[in-house]
Scaffold this active site. Structure first.
Site, PDB file in Angstrom:
ATOM      1  N   SER A 242       0.816  -1.206   0.000  1.00  0.00           N
ATOM      2  CA  SER A 242       0.000   0.000   0.000  1.00  0.00           C
ATOM      3  C   SER A 242       0.862   1.274   0.000  1.00  0.00           C
ATOM      4  O   SER A 242       1.660   1.473  -0.901  1.00  0.00           O
ATOM      5  CB  SER A 242      -0.971  -0.042   1.187  1.00  0.00           C
TER       6      SER A 242
ATOM      7  N   ASP B 260      -8.950  -3.003  -6.932  1.00  0.00           N
ATOM      8  CA  ASP B 260      -8.313  -2.724  -5.645  1.00  0.00           C
ATOM      9  C   ASP B 260      -9.335  -2.138  -4.667  1.00  0.00           C
ATOM     10  O   ASP B 260      -9.939  -1.093  -4.924  1.00  0.00           O
ATOM     11  CB  ASP B 260      -7.161  -1.740  -5.868  1.00  0.00           C
TER      12      ASP B 260
ATOM     13  N   HIS C 202      -6.644  -5.786  -1.432  1.00  0.00           N
ATOM     14  CA  HIS C 202      -5.618  -4.751  -1.289  1.00  0.00           C
ATOM     15  C   HIS C 202      -4.491  -5.334  -0.445  1.00  0.00           C
ATOM     16  O   HIS C 202      -4.711  -5.724   0.693  1.00  0.00           O
ATOM     17  CB  HIS C 202      -6.212  -3.515  -0.611  1.00  0.00           C
TER      18      HIS C 202
END
Length: 391
Positions: free
Chosen positions: A171, A267, A334
């Site tokens: 991330s 995502d 994610h």
């Protein structure tokens, strides 16, 4: 004697349990404080380091933790009382798994490397560098200094002798891995094989449901608050506004170091925050849909599909370059490389009948290239998790 034997037995069991969990103790980098390389609250930066062994003793994975960003004094102040803004609140031990896993069975290519997880406490993807500290809020915007202090410390601990190295992240940490990739390459020996891996860090310069770009204004605030401009790749900032250089699609074209991108076309963080952020979804019409795509209306699904189209266009600098790798599945997820289950497990996501661990390992060692794009709909891949995942 019997009690002593029992005590030793208990310690042995405890040691086995700790080793079995892959728990790695925290290292506080107190020496960095004098350099001004600190978390938002001024506390020392930190990382977890599991030493390599055997054939992996001179190989290194530096993995940057994720955790979003803060855009103003209020949101950064909120972080000060959590592990996202202070090392005082970080867990003392961290279980390594996925790309950091220490078991050959689940991480065959990297299990015996030196594996480091760099904790994230600056709110800027390790790009902040503001000298002044406002006496009213006592916030330190020093992410870039934290990054350099950690790397310098690891170099002193043996990374200067690296033969193979990976800079990776999840991330916001994956974005940091992209932004600092070429710098990381430049620091290490010229003879070393150095590559970067981004897991859910390919945040796109996308349009939201109103046709605007909420994420651009969001990143603009991050860059301004943290003084990030001077820490972003000059190859990008020399051509466009600094906030645009927070988007990988504008940084990757001029990157010299090989990059592998792991991302979900749908995502889950980007569906919630790039496509349908709460700030622009005034009527909360997307509240249920963006959490579970099965709850989307036909019109919303069409918009979600349009987001995938935007993602595909943004990824063109990746799949147009042979040295780069791409694992783009159609999951609503994610960060997919952080657990053994999704990294290499039997029930983990696959693209072209290949799991993430195999794709990345083959690419790194040059056994085979991997640039694969999944089938086009959010329900087409049966290996995707049944519910949205955000490791």
């Amino acid at each position: 004697m019997g009690r002593l034997k029992q005590c030793w037995s208990s310690l042995l069991v405890l040691a086995v349990l700790v080793i079995g969990t892959g728990a790695v103790p925290i290292t506080y980098l107190q020496s960095a404080v004098a350099k001004g390389a600190v978390c938002l609250d001024g506390s020392a930066p930190a990382y977890h380091f599991d030493k390599g062994f055997g054939s992996g003793v001179n190989n290194w994975i530096v993995h940057m933790e994720g955790g979003g960003w803060c855009t103003d004094v209020a949101s950064c102040n909120e972080r000060k009382g959590t592990m996202k803004g202070s090392s005082k609140f970080m867990n003392k031990d961290f279980g390594f798994s996925g790309i950091l896993g220490g078991k050959q069975s689940t991480n065959p290519d990297f299990y015996n490397w030196n594996r480091i997880k760099v904790r994230y406490c600056d709110g800027s993807s390790f790009t902040g560098n503001v000298e002044a500290v406002n006496p009213a809020n006592k916030l330190f915007f020093r992410g870039a200094r934290v990054w350099r202090a950690v790397v310098d410390d690891l170099m002193a601990k043996g990374m200067k002798n690296a033969q193979n190295a990976i800079l990776s992240g999840c991330s916001a940490g994956a974005l940091a891995a992209i932004l600092h990739c070429d710098t990381f390459r430049a620091i290490l020996p010229r003879t070393a094989s150095v590559k970067c891996v981004s897991d859910a860090g390919y945040f796109i310069h996308g349009k939201d449901i109103t046709g605007g770009s909420y994420i651009q204004s969001y990143y603009s605030k991050v860059v301004a608050l943290h003084g990030s401009a001077k820490s972003l790749p000059v190859s990008c900032t020399s051509k466009m506004k600094p906030e645009l250089c927070f988007f990988p699609q504008y940084v990757v074209p001029s990157m010299r170091t090989p990059l592998f991108v792991i991302n979900a076309a749908f995502d889950s963080w980007q569906i919630k925050n790039v496509l349908a952020p709460t700030a622009v979804d005034k009527g909360k019409e997307w509240k249920n849909c963006k959490l579970d795509l099965k709850k989307c209306s036909a019109a919303q699904l069409k918009t979600v599909q349009g987001f995938r189209d935007q993602m595909m266009r943004a990824l063109s600098p990746v799949h147009s370059t042979p040295s780069r790798g791409l694992f783009l599945d159609s999951c609503h997820a994610h960060c997919q490389g952080g657990s053994a289950a999704s990294w290499s497990g039997d029930k983990g996501p696959q693209v072209a009948n290949t799991r993430i661990a195999k794709a990345v390992g083959n690419w790194f060692y040059g056994r085979s290239a991997f640039q694969k794009i999944d089938c086009p709909s959010p329900t087409c891949n049966p290996t995707c998790p049944a519910i949205s995942t955000e490791d």
